[in-house]
Write an enzyme that holds these catalytic residues in place. Sequence first.
Site, PDB file in Angstrom:
ATOM      1  N   SER A 566       0.860  -1.375  -0.082  1.00 25.08           N
ATOM      2  CA  SER A 566      -0.115   0.078  -0.048  1.00 25.08           C
ATOM      3  C   SER A 566       1.111   1.189   0.022  1.00 25.08           C
ATOM      4  O   SER A 566       1.560   1.258  -0.812  1.00 25.08           O
ATOM      5  CB  SER A 566      -1.110  -0.273   1.085  1.00 25.08           C
ATOM      6  OG  SER A 566      -2.106   0.804   1.096  1.00 25.08           O
ATOM      7  N   ASP A 651      -9.647  -3.844  -5.440  1.00 24.15           N
ATOM      8  CA  ASP A 651      -9.000  -3.021  -4.410  1.00 24.15           C
ATOM      9  C   ASP A 651      -9.583  -1.755  -4.186  1.00 24.15           C
ATOM     10  O   ASP A 651     -10.024  -0.952  -5.157  1.00 24.15           O
ATOM     11  CB  ASP A 651      -7.425  -3.088  -4.388  1.00 24.15           C
ATOM     12  CG  ASP A 651      -6.620  -2.273  -3.310  1.00 24.15           C
ATOM     13  OD1 ASP A 651      -7.289  -1.459  -2.545  1.00 24.15           O
ATOM     14  OD2 ASP A 651      -5.630  -2.696  -3.090  1.00 24.15           O
ATOM     15  N   HIS A 686      -8.142  -4.872  -1.251  1.00 22.87           N
ATOM     16  CA  HIS A 686      -6.758  -4.483  -0.838  1.00 22.87           C
ATOM     17  C   HIS A 686      -6.364  -5.569   0.238  1.00 22.87           C
ATOM     18  O   HIS A 686      -4.989  -5.369   0.506  1.00 22.87           O
ATOM     19  CB  HIS A 686      -7.187  -3.164  -0.183  1.00 22.87           C
ATOM     20  CG  HIS A 686      -5.952  -2.233   0.314  1.00 22.87           C
ATOM     21  ND1 HIS A 686      -5.002  -1.682  -0.679  1.00 22.87           N
ATOM     22  CD2 HIS A 686      -5.329  -1.835   1.439  1.00 22.87           C
ATOM     23  CE1 HIS A 686      -4.115  -0.983  -0.289  1.00 22.87           C
ATOM     24  NE2 HIS A 686      -4.293  -1.115   1.115  1.00 22.87           N
TER      25      HIS A 686
END
Length: 712
Positions: A566, A651, A686
């Site tokens: 991330s 995501d 995610h």
Amino acid sequence: MKALKPIALSALSLLVLSACNNTQNNNKTDIAAPIAKKVPFEMTHHGNTRVDNYYWMRDDERKDPEILAHLEAENSYTEQKLKHTEALQAQLFDEIKGRIVKDDQSVPVKQGDYFYGSEVSGDNEYSVYTRAKDLAGTDKQVLLDVNELAKAHDYFSVSTLTVSENDNLLAYGEDTLSRRIYTIRIKDLTTGEYLKDKIEGTSGNIVWGNDNTFLYYIKKDPQTLLGYQVYRHVLGTDQSSDELVYEEKNKAYYTYISKSKDSSLVYIHHSSTEARGVSIIDANDAKAKPTRFIPREDKHEYSIAKLNNDFYITTNLDAVNFRLMKVDASKVGDKAHWQEVIPARDNVKLEDITLFDNHLVYQERENGLTNVTVRKLDSGKEFNLDFKDTAFAAGMYGNNELDNASVRLYYTSMTTPSSVIEYALEDGKKTVLKEQKVLGDFNSDNYVSERIMVTARDGKKVPVSLVYHKDKFKKDGTNPLYQYGYGSYGATFDPTFSTSRLSLLDRGFVYAIAHIRGSQMLGRPWYEDGKKLTKKNTFNDFVDVTKALVEQGYGAKDKVFAVGGSAGGLLMGAVINQAPELYRGVASHVPFVDVVTTMLDESIPLTTNEYDEWGNPNEKAYYDYMLSYSPYDQVKRQAYPNLLVTTGLHDSQVQYFEPMKWVAKLREYKTNDNLLLFKTDMEAGHGGASGRFKRINDTALEYAFFIDLLEQ
């Protein structure tokens, strides 16, 4: 912004394979990489024009056959390039899974008249949620078997389970797409039947009203995915008739809800990067309207906790590292009546508090290490809780009742599996309720953990947590080094235990966590010095830690591997642009790499919430600074390390097209034949795959990628 005329190419032409300098020769399979078409797209801001040849890869609907075909081609390429590692992946999977207790249960947490817990068994991927009359499990009742609910879905996730005040109704959210958009379901625990109520498009966050006939939830914007509206739903009515009780107009704020410990109030939390506040609603009144606890102010961050008629306020008001104040409910709005309970200290950050009828327990961080203190409210007498390791992670959880006689914490270190511990509030007597079991031949005495300080290029001391197998490590610069980093949003990654990590340590890896700027490991100033116009400190710290660890003999200079996800994926992108020669291999998971374009597009989920973290590129100073480090924009013609990039098609935080574009551009620009592998989970978001064992596949893939590189 001006788009040039797209080049019309078929899905087949998208997958043109090139055997030029993108062919990988350092592995077992000689197959060419997928080469993406280029469609120039011009973007002009502040007099600067960028041309993005891969902008076409964005499809918010995730249905474009050309894009899906390219993702599948990348997956096929990755699979073929790593086919010779399948046996190693399977071995790693079995090792990691083999350390996990298949039949396990949590330590139940008391809430009202019941103790709530969860358990897993056999090869089941999901938890079964239960409750019982006591900690021992008397008259245990199954509330929800997620395995049954997940059977018909490739992905399945439930939000926090919330039980009504009369203990008869269970509300929870379910997400089957991994976009973190939940549909709320309500189950009657007395009959086992579901109510007809079905509330869609929510954050999954639920708070019950006290008369059990209504609840509050948060509606998400379907485009930006921001939770911004708080609704009140009356049981038995259609969602279309739900009452909007609060709407967040400022897109820089996240909204979530909770309940006071005494159940008298519903809290609406307003949270941005640089400001936090609370509105309150009477939980007994089905027609109540929210009121601000105090007016919101820029740069003021506070949270509240209620005890009797007093509010305790954790605030950064005249306190960089926060302090604790107290005020009578009747004088909340007048800060002159706020009384100091825990003063501010320059080098100590107040991180958390929890209140009991007669005690205050507070958690602080000093020089990166956690301290937990118990204070008796009537006398002010205090004592500190005792922890055995010099570097560890500890935190309070599950302390839902005001009349508890003890405080519960979790505890772990890099060599110590996690424990659930209760400390008596009167004398600190410790009771270990559970210790994580690690199956196999694990012995914590075989591993050594260190905490060192590395001097960065500007003189700042960066903490680093290290762990290694004592019999497989020599401080002579011969061991492989696995370095992890994040460094954003003030998130602090403490030195915790990992069963999967043992597969690296037992193979001679040294594992390092670089506590770089952008976290709050050394307090709030450590965070402030790693965001917006100081963001490059984050990247520099990581590189400087790598150099120092090699210089000090913790890792071989040609066996260094780096990992981040991330915002940590952004870190990886910036690091390999700056110092690619330092790393043999890099894994970048769900990476946020197209910083400038994303932060200029308010339609992309979460963008406006991030201005206080990265800056607003609509302002030239921030635009120029972001552009100078944005991994996608700064890709250049140079040799890059071996790279494994992963993402999820659905995501909701970092859109799939960011890593997709980045990989395409890297293929175009990189000058060597190191591996560049891109894997997209076509079902996940995610957080990756759902299920406790499915996730191990991702870890096994990453570990196999690195271990295989060592053997070449």
